[in-house]
Write a protein that holds these residues in place. Sequence first.
Motif, short mmCIF file in Angstrom:
data_model
loop_
_atom_site.label_atom_id
_atom_site.label_comp_id
_atom_site.label_asym_id
_atom_site.label_seq_id
_atom_site.Cartn_x
_atom_site.Cartn_y
_atom_site.Cartn_z
N LEU A 54 0.86 -1.18 0.00
CA LEU A 54 0.00 0.00 0.00
C LEU A 54 0.90 1.23 0.00
O LEU A 54 1.44 1.62 1.03
N GLU A 71 -7.73 2.84 7.06
CA GLU A 71 -7.92 4.20 6.58
C GLU A 71 -7.44 4.34 5.13
O GLU A 71 -8.07 5.01 4.31
N TRP A 72 -6.32 3.69 4.80
CA TRP A 72 -5.78 3.72 3.43
C TRP A 72 -6.80 3.11 2.48
O TRP A 72 -7.10 3.67 1.42
N THR A 122 -9.94 5.36 2.09
CA THR A 122 -9.64 6.52 1.24
C THR A 122 -9.56 6.11 -0.23
O THR A 122 -10.09 6.79 -1.11
N CYS A 163 1.91 3.80 2.90
CA CYS A 163 1.23 3.39 4.13
C CYS A 163 2.27 3.00 5.19
O CYS A 163 3.00 2.03 5.01
#
Length: 70
Positions: free
Chosen positions: A25, A48-49, A52, A28
């Motif tokens: 990611l 959260e990644w 989003t 991240c």
Amino acid sequence: MSNKYEMIIYWSEEDKAFLVEIPELSGCMADGLTYLEAVANAEIVIQEWINTAKELGRTIPVPKGRLMYA
């Protein structure tokens, strides 16, 4: 939370904290004063990644598990 993304966890003397990178990611990362805190923070940041990326309509990489270069 449960994820299957690889985490690379290491101690940073400069930051005086454990750092966690999630290579699959892009960008991240998380940190924590203890190993367990760093992993818990990484779990939050991963979610959260993903959230989003969904909101922005971006592709979410499928976890590949253990990477050969790590």
